[in-house]
Scaffold this motif. Structure first.
Motif, PDB file in Angstrom:
ATOM      1  N   UNK A  49       0.839  -1.204   0.000  1.00 16.09           N
ATOM      2  CA  UNK A  49       0.000   0.000   0.000  1.00 16.09           C
ATOM      3  C   UNK A  49       0.862   1.238   0.000  1.00 16.09           C
ATOM      4  N   UNK A  50       0.410   2.236  -0.709  1.00 14.61           N
ATOM      5  CA  UNK A  50       1.154   3.484  -0.788  1.00 14.61           C
ATOM      6  C   UNK A  50       0.352   4.583  -0.130  1.00 14.61           C
ATOM      7  N   UNK A  51       0.948   5.765  -0.147  1.00 17.15           N
ATOM      8  CA  UNK A  51       0.226   6.940   0.314  1.00 17.15           C
ATOM      9  C   UNK A  51      -1.088   7.039  -0.451  1.00 17.15           C
ATOM     10  N   UNK A  52      -2.136   7.449   0.216  1.00 22.75           N
ATOM     11  CA  UNK A  52      -3.466   7.648  -0.359  1.00 22.75           C
ATOM     12  C   UNK A  52      -4.204   6.335  -0.630  1.00 22.75           C
ATOM     13  N   UNK A  53      -3.621   5.196  -0.264  1.00 24.41           N
ATOM     14  CA  UNK A  53      -4.346   3.931  -0.441  1.00 24.41           C
ATOM     15  C   UNK A  53      -5.537   3.890   0.512  1.00 24.41           C
ATOM     16  N   UNK A  54      -6.637   3.334   0.045  1.00 25.19           N
ATOM     17  CA  UNK A  54      -7.837   3.215   0.890  1.00 25.19           C
ATOM     18  C   UNK A  54      -7.676   2.016   1.813  1.00 25.19           C
ATOM     19  N   UNK A 103      -1.533   9.327  10.920  1.00 23.97           N
ATOM     20  CA  UNK A 103      -1.199   8.095  10.209  1.00 23.97           C
ATOM     21  C   UNK A 103      -2.176   7.811   9.066  1.00 23.97           C
ATOM     22  N   UNK A 104      -3.432   8.128   9.271  1.00 18.85           N
ATOM     23  CA  UNK A 104      -4.447   7.995   8.222  1.00 18.85           C
ATOM     24  C   UNK A 104      -5.254   9.286   8.147  1.00 18.85           C
ATOM     25  N   UNK A 105      -5.988   9.465   7.064  1.00 17.91           N
ATOM     26  CA  UNK A 105      -6.890  10.613   6.987  1.00 17.91           C
ATOM     27  C   UNK A 105      -8.218  10.156   6.410  1.00 17.91           C
ATOM     28  N   UNK A 106      -9.228  10.975   6.557  1.00 20.02           N
ATOM     29  CA  UNK A 106     -10.544  10.573   6.063  1.00 20.02           C
ATOM     30  C   UNK A 106     -11.029  11.501   4.969  1.00 20.02           C
ATOM     31  N   UNK A 107     -11.876  10.964   4.126  1.00 17.97           N
ATOM     32  CA  UNK A 107     -12.619  11.792   3.189  1.00 17.97           C
ATOM     33  C   UNK A 107     -14.088  11.521   3.481  1.00 17.97           C
ATOM     34  N   UNK A 108     -14.793  12.601   3.723  1.00 16.60           N
ATOM     35  CA  UNK A 108     -16.189  12.517   4.139  1.00 16.60           C
ATOM     36  C   UNK A 108     -16.999  11.463   3.382  1.00 16.60           C
ATOM     37  N   UNK A 109     -17.488  10.489   4.121  1.00 16.85           N
ATOM     38  CA  UNK A 109     -18.392   9.470   3.563  1.00 16.85           C
ATOM     39  C   UNK A 109     -17.785   8.701   2.399  1.00 16.85           C
ATOM     40  N   UNK A 168      -4.421   6.079   3.726  1.00 21.09           N
ATOM     41  CA  UNK A 168      -3.079   6.202   4.313  1.00 21.09           C
ATOM     42  C   UNK A 168      -2.535   7.612   4.056  1.00 21.09           C
ATOM     43  N   UNK A 169      -2.056   8.250   5.098  1.00 22.66           N
ATOM     44  CA  UNK A 169      -1.498   9.595   4.936  1.00 22.66           C
ATOM     45  C   UNK A 169      -0.180   9.557   4.180  1.00 22.66           C
ATOM     46  N   UNK A 170      -0.007  10.472   3.251  1.00 20.41           N
ATOM     47  CA  UNK A 170       1.273  10.587   2.549  1.00 20.41           C
ATOM     48  C   UNK A 170       2.290  11.296   3.444  1.00 20.41           C
ATOM     49  N   UNK A 171       3.555  11.334   3.044  1.00 19.28           N
ATOM     50  CA  UNK A 171       4.539  12.111   3.812  1.00 19.28           C
ATOM     51  C   UNK A 171       4.098  13.570   3.910  1.00 19.28           C
ATOM     52  N   UNK A 172       4.520  14.208   4.963  1.00 25.12           N
ATOM     53  CA  UNK A 172       4.151  15.620   5.171  1.00 25.12           C
ATOM     54  C   UNK A 172       4.963  16.536   4.257  1.00 25.12           C
ATOM     55  N   UNK A 173       4.352  17.652   3.903  1.00 25.94           N
ATOM     56  CA  UNK A 173       5.099  18.704   3.227  1.00 25.94           C
ATOM     57  C   UNK A 173       5.987  19.388   4.250  1.00 25.94           C
ATOM     58  N   UNK A 174       7.259  19.493   3.919  1.00 30.00           N
ATOM     59  CA  UNK A 174       8.194  20.177   4.810  1.00 30.00           C
ATOM     60  C   UNK A 174       8.228  21.644   4.411  1.00 30.00           C
ATOM     61  N   UNK A 175       8.099  22.522   5.394  1.00 31.72           N
ATOM     62  CA  UNK A 175       7.845  23.917   5.097  1.00 31.72           C
ATOM     63  C   UNK A 175       8.615  24.813   6.055  1.00 31.72           C
ATOM     64  N   UNK A 176       9.288  25.776   5.518  1.00 33.97           N
ATOM     65  CA  UNK A 176      10.011  26.718   6.365  1.00 33.97           C
ATOM     66  C   UNK A 176       9.338  28.080   6.289  1.00 33.97           C
ATOM     67  N   UNK A 177       8.634  28.470   7.344  1.00 34.52           N
ATOM     68  CA  UNK A 177       7.889  29.731   7.268  1.00 34.52           C
ATOM     69  C   UNK A 177       8.813  30.950   7.233  1.00 34.52           C
ATOM     70  N   UNK A 178      10.072  30.778   7.578  1.00 31.08           N
ATOM     71  CA  UNK A 178      10.986  31.921   7.557  1.00 31.08           C
ATOM     72  C   UNK A 178      11.530  32.170   6.153  1.00 31.08           C
ATOM     73  N   UNK A 179      12.325  31.239   5.653  1.00 35.73           N
ATOM     74  CA  UNK A 179      12.788  31.369   4.265  1.00 35.73           C
ATOM     75  C   UNK A 179      11.638  30.968   3.373  1.00 35.73           C
TER      76      UNK A 179
END
Lengths: 232, 232
Positions: free
Chosen positions: B20-25, B55-61, B66-77
């Motif tokens: 299973x990969x990211x976004x797999x049901x 670890x997982x996320x839902x889509x309404x109904x 499966x949650x994908x990797x997070x976006x890494x974000x630097x609010x400063x630069x």
DNA sequence: GAGTGGTCTAGACCACCTT
DNA sequence: AGGTGGTCTAGACCACTCC
């Protein structure tokens, strides 16, 4: 109108009417059940949602309480935890839970590069106004700080580094995300295992770019608000 | 062993076995019920906990994924959202939901000091790999950016400021905390109202310390990991 | 011992999405 | 039409805290 909205509104009204303050206990789940003519699971769903929003917090098997204002924290201009808390009218405490050498922890040792040597783990619990709000694990090289375990470890580690060992933190890098608590962190924070928390992973370096300490913090998610400014 | 641990372990095993990969049901709640011989509420408790851990996320109904990797974000630069996402192998999209003048919003107008004038609200939804991950409300002075509503607003606002209006962002200040989603944000993100999210409030200034825009972001809590470095 | 939250069962009806 | 999650009822037993 969904239930947690009703409960929220009810609690807000009650709070205003009765002058409830931060840390005030709210009616028990069974009381709310009769008040709302709802089943306990429904009530708990609502309370759990309010918890995840940072409006109330729980203490294991004791009850639900109104969340106090969050500690405002700037991870860049990292001032002393005590200072920061007192400036905001909170009573800070630190409890040293354990100090242990790490004989086998590849993931941690990997952070310190090839420069192995025995690493030390310092586990601390921090409270604000008596409430556990954060657990931190600090990893460092035992060889960098001989006799550290005999020093007072409930104060500022940064100051101890500087004053006793002439080690100055020069710069640092932090990662911030929401994750779940492991069993030990959860037990120390007094919340069910797996509850979401705000996690900060920090690496601090000296002026030569050498990693001085590696720090994992787990905050109750309603306890913290981070403030970050970009350079001017 | 608590239930959400069992479910987590089961899902991890299945994920590995079946690739299973990211976004797999993942299997539906009722399927998991029979698999674990548990009631649906018990299953949902476990899933909700896994959700709050990112670890997982839902889509309404529709189901749990499966949650994908997070976006890494630097609010400063603060680099461009598109750039940042593409560098991490994600497909970014921006949808402009609405652009509306604000005639009466004292809290927002207060941010802009005495310098009232009609303020504009720009509401945008951002997706990564098709999944809604963030809703943002951008407030600015209509008088600073005449004809803004006619410009393409699905790209970088910062670049639009600089290229079309010769307004340069000089510095900024952000507050980061966990809070609950309001109904409109929740609907856009496709999650139940009140679900916890990572909230970033940002103020951006020009070189004269004049507030240029005021920005409220609401991130799905499993979608983002912030990176902050102190100056060296 | 009484009261609290933690965990769980066995159902039910609804709104919405997919086919 | 059938499947999904969203919401809800009416119970139960347990572990722990407080008194």
């Amino acid at each position: 109108m969904s239930l947690h909205h009703q409960i929220r509104q009810y609690l807000l009204d009650q709070a205003q009417m009765h002058g409830w303050l931060a840390h005030a206990k709210i009616p028990s789940e069974r009381e709310l059940q009769t008040k709302f003519h709802a089943s306990r699971i429904t009530i708990r769903d609502g309370l759990t949602k309010l918890e995840s929003q940072g409006f109330i917090y729980r203490v294991n098997r004791k009850g639900w309480f109104i969340s106090p204002p969050r500690l405002l924290w700037d991870p860049c201009h990292r001032v002393n935890f005590y200072q920061q808390a007192r400036d905001q009218g909170m009573q800070p405490e630190t409890e040293v839970v354990s100090v242990n050498p790490l004989y086998d922890a590849p993931l941690i040792r990997h952070q310190f590069g090839m420069d192995y040597g025995n690493n030390l783990e310092l586990l601390r619990l921090r409270r604000l106004d008596g409430r556990p709000v954060m657990v931190e694990r600090i990893y460092l090289r035992q060889t960098d700080f001989p006799g550290l375990a005999q020093q007072p470890l409930d104060g500022s580690i940064t100051e101890l580094f500087a004053n006793k060992y002439q080690v100055q933190i020069n710069h640092e890098s932090s990662h911030i995300l929401v994750c779940g608590t492991q069993s030990e962190e959860a037990a120390l924070l007094g919340i069910p295992e797996g509850t979401a928390c705000l996690h900060i992973e920090r690496k601090r370096y000296d002026a030569n770019d050498r990693l001085v300490d590696y720090n994992l913090e787990y905050w109750r998610q309603d306890a913290l608000e981070l403030k970050v400014s970009s350079r001017k």
